[in-house]
Scaffold this motif. Structure first.
Motif, PDB file in Angstrom:
ATOM      1  N   GLY A  21     -14.857  46.005  31.326  1.00  0.00           N
ATOM      2  CA  GLY A  21     -14.356  44.551  31.374  1.00  0.00           C
ATOM      3  C   GLY A  21     -14.078  43.918  29.767  1.00  0.00           C
ATOM      4  N   VAL A  22     -14.155  44.887  28.848  1.00  0.00           N
ATOM      5  CA  VAL A  22     -14.058  44.259  27.279  1.00  0.00           C
ATOM      6  C   VAL A  22     -12.526  44.315  26.920  1.00  0.00           C
ATOM      7  N   GLY A  23     -11.583  44.640  27.772  1.00  0.00           N
ATOM      8  CA  GLY A  23     -10.366  44.775  27.302  1.00  0.00           C
ATOM      9  C   GLY A  23      -9.558  45.958  26.779  1.00  0.00           C
ATOM     10  N   LYS A  24     -10.640  47.288  27.085  1.00  0.00           N
ATOM     11  CA  LYS A  24     -10.043  48.587  26.654  1.00  0.00           C
ATOM     12  C   LYS A  24      -8.573  48.921  27.334  1.00  0.00           C
ATOM     13  N   THR A  25      -8.435  48.680  28.657  1.00  0.00           N
ATOM     14  CA  THR A  25      -7.280  49.314  28.926  1.00  0.00           C
ATOM     15  C   THR A  25      -6.222  48.537  28.608  1.00  0.00           C
ATOM     16  N   SER A  26      -6.305  47.028  28.680  1.00  0.00           N
ATOM     17  CA  SER A  26      -5.265  46.290  28.040  1.00  0.00           C
ATOM     18  C   SER A  26      -4.705  46.529  26.607  1.00  0.00           C
ATOM     19  N   LEU A  49     -11.049  39.137  24.015  1.00  0.00           N
ATOM     20  CA  LEU A  49     -11.472  37.983  24.843  1.00  0.00           C
ATOM     21  C   LEU A  49     -12.140  36.857  23.820  1.00  0.00           C
ATOM     22  N   ARG A  74      -7.034  37.099  21.962  1.00  0.00           N
ATOM     23  CA  ARG A  74      -7.653  35.866  22.538  1.00  0.00           C
ATOM     24  C   ARG A  74      -7.862  35.983  23.794  1.00  0.00           C
ATOM     25  N   PHE A  75      -8.714  35.019  24.533  1.00  0.00           N
ATOM     26  CA  PHE A  75      -8.950  34.992  26.124  1.00  0.00           C
ATOM     27  C   PHE A  75      -7.635  34.202  26.288  1.00  0.00           C
ATOM     28  N   ALA A  76      -6.880  35.069  27.303  1.00  0.00           N
ATOM     29  CA  ALA A  76      -5.804  34.323  27.669  1.00  0.00           C
ATOM     30  C   ALA A  76      -5.610  34.693  29.389  1.00  0.00           C
ATOM     31  N   ALA A 103      -2.957  37.372  31.055  1.00  0.00           N
ATOM     32  CA  ALA A 103      -3.540  38.672  31.141  1.00  0.00           C
ATOM     33  C   ALA A 103      -3.595  39.331  32.620  1.00  0.00           C
ATOM     34  N   ARG A 116      -0.892  42.211  34.139  1.00  0.00           N
ATOM     35  CA  ARG A 116      -1.472  43.522  34.760  1.00  0.00           C
ATOM     36  C   ARG A 116      -0.647  43.526  36.258  1.00  0.00           C
TER      37      ARG A 116
HETATM   38  N1  LIG Z   1      -6.944  38.640  26.699  1.00  0.00           N
HETATM   39  C1  LIG Z   1      -7.401  38.663  27.849  1.00  0.00           C
HETATM   40  N2  LIG Z   1      -7.859  37.262  28.114  1.00  0.00           N
HETATM   41  C2  LIG Z   1      -8.410  37.212  29.410  1.00  0.00           C
HETATM   42  N3  LIG Z   1      -8.506  38.175  30.433  1.00  0.00           N
HETATM   43  C3  LIG Z   1      -8.462  39.404  30.084  1.00  0.00           C
HETATM   44  C4  LIG Z   1      -7.462  39.505  28.780  1.00  0.00           C
HETATM   45  N4  LIG Z   1      -7.456  40.934  28.607  1.00  0.00           N
HETATM   46  C5  LIG Z   1      -7.626  41.348  29.655  1.00  0.00           C
HETATM   47  N5  LIG Z   1      -8.245  40.601  30.553  1.00  0.00           N
HETATM   48  C6  LIG Z   1      -8.859  40.898  31.796  1.00  0.00           C
HETATM   49  O1  LIG Z   1     -10.167  41.290  31.902  1.00  0.00           O
HETATM   50  C7  LIG Z   1     -10.288  42.410  32.788  1.00  0.00           C
HETATM   51  C8  LIG Z   1     -10.741  43.947  32.229  1.00  0.00           C
HETATM   52  O2  LIG Z   1      -9.752  43.859  31.358  1.00  0.00           O
HETATM   53  P1  LIG Z   1      -9.330  45.799  30.999  1.00  0.00           P
HETATM   54  O3  LIG Z   1      -8.406  45.724  29.977  1.00  0.00           O
HETATM   55  O4  LIG Z   1      -9.156  46.383  32.302  1.00  0.00           O
HETATM   56  O5  LIG Z   1     -10.876  46.127  30.362  1.00  0.00           O
HETATM   57  P2  LIG Z   1     -11.546  47.338  30.480  1.00  0.00           P
HETATM   58  O6  LIG Z   1     -10.790  48.602  30.366  1.00  0.00           O
HETATM   59  O7  LIG Z   1     -12.521  47.470  29.098  1.00  0.00           O
HETATM   60  O8  LIG Z   1     -12.491  47.434  31.648  1.00  0.00           O
HETATM   61  C9  LIG Z   1      -9.226  42.308  33.623  1.00  0.00           C
HETATM   62  O9  LIG Z   1      -9.171  41.762  34.773  1.00  0.00           O
HETATM   63  C10 LIG Z   1      -7.938  41.718  32.672  1.00  0.00           C
HETATM   64  O10 LIG Z   1      -7.044  41.143  33.327  1.00  0.00           O
END
Ligand SMILES: Nc1ncnc2c1ncn2[C@@H]1O[C@H](COP(=O)(O)OP(=O)(O)O)[C@@H](O)[C@H]1O
Ligand SMILES: [Mg+2]
Length: 294
Positions: free
Chosen positions: A14-19, A192, A224-226, A230, A234
């Protein structure tokens, strides 16, 4: 160790790794790098983020390739110059299979499984970027053995001594336990972020300087948190800059409504965050390669 590879890891979900992996891979490919993205996570979200979930195989090929039963055959042309080795539930059993191999005394063989699977195709790519699962230590260790560089995405909640201490303790462990002393900390990427980015960066730098002797780069660009953007990315399998184009194109038709304007502003903001961060990551990567003795 695969010279052109970057592992994105944190140990937490949940730290945005995959994104981050999806967007950096897409932007690197768009700017001319022949790129391979690898998803070592049994959750398999990377294929979803890249919009190719239907073409993905739940990680079966990656699983078989890691165990040396077949060659790695990524999905090609996910975008121009971008290929993907998808993850997914087929990787679920891998941890115990790795442990079995280690228990047979073939510790080094087990450790180098991912590196060995990748070696035949590394020459096809300028950049190999690896997404990692939150738990699954054995898989993380394999990835850290294969990787040259580390990028650590960190959300503001984890910028405490405890949060960063755990991450960097893990890094030292990967370097030693993973038997990869060349593993290089490329930098910390703040994700985030809601508060003023410079204040968070200062706090993280301060915490890191208390924790570590080595200077660790904290990338100036943050993500940024958006949330709405996001979630839509996905859902639709679009990268932030692709979503931005959709948002910008949609705007004239609904120009009088407020929410659409906010939608496109958030999309533009998120897209530019990823672009700036990608530039920094690729520059740091290139500079490091240039500094390496021949
Ligand atoms: N910039 C962002 N702002 C808000 N939420 C985000 C952002 N990037 C990702 N998220 C959300 O946070 C969650 C975790 O993102 P993810 O990329 O899957 O992280 P991880 O791979 O570390 O678990 C997802 O539900 C995603 O939609
Ligand atoms: Mg993930």
């Amino acid at each position: 160790m695969i010279p052109n590879s970057i592992l994105v890891t944190n140990g937490k979900g949940g730290v945005g790794k995959t994104s981050l992996v999806a967007n950096v891979a897409g932007l690197a490919a768009a700017s001319g790098w022949r790129t391979l993205a690898i998803d070592t996570d049994p959750q398999g979200n990377l294929a979803r983020d890249l919009g190719v979930l239907e073409a993905a195989d739940d990680g079966t090929n990656l699983h078989e390739a890691i165990l040396g039963r077949t060659s790695l055959a990524p999905i090609t042309s996910v975008r121009d110059r971008l290929d993907l080795a998808p993850g997914g539930p087929a990787l679920d059993g891998l941890t115990s299979e790795i442990h079995t191999i280690m228990a047979r005394g073939q510790y080094l063989t087990a450790l180098t499984l991912l590196e060995t699977a990748l070696t035949p195709i590394t020459g096809d790519y300028d950049l190999i970027i690896i997404d990692s699962p939150p738990g699954e230590r054995a898989l993380q260790t394999l990835a850290a053995r294969a990787a040259h560089h580390l990028v650590i995405p960190t959300a503001p909640d984890d910028c405490s001594i405890d949060g960063l201490g755990a991450v960097f303790g893990r890094f030292q462990h990967l370097r030693t336990e993973g038997g990869n002393p060349e593993l290089n900390m490329l930098g910390v990427a703040l994700t985030l972020t809601v508060t003023q980015a410079t204040a968070v960066q200062r706090r993280v730098r301060h915490t890191l300087s208390e924790l570590l002797d080595d200077r660790v780069e904290v990338f100036a660009s943050t993500v940024r948190f958006a949330q709405a953007a996001a979630v839509a990315c996905r859902r639709d399998g679009r990268l932030a800059h692709e979503y931005e184009q959709v948002a910008l194109n949609a705007e004239p038709r609904y120009a009088t409504t407020g929410p659409v304007e906010a939608y496109s502003r958030a999309a533009t903001g998120l897209a530019s965050d990823y672009q700036n961060l990608t530039n920094e990551i690729l520059t740091a990567h290139t500079n490091h390669q240039l500094r390496r003795p021949a």
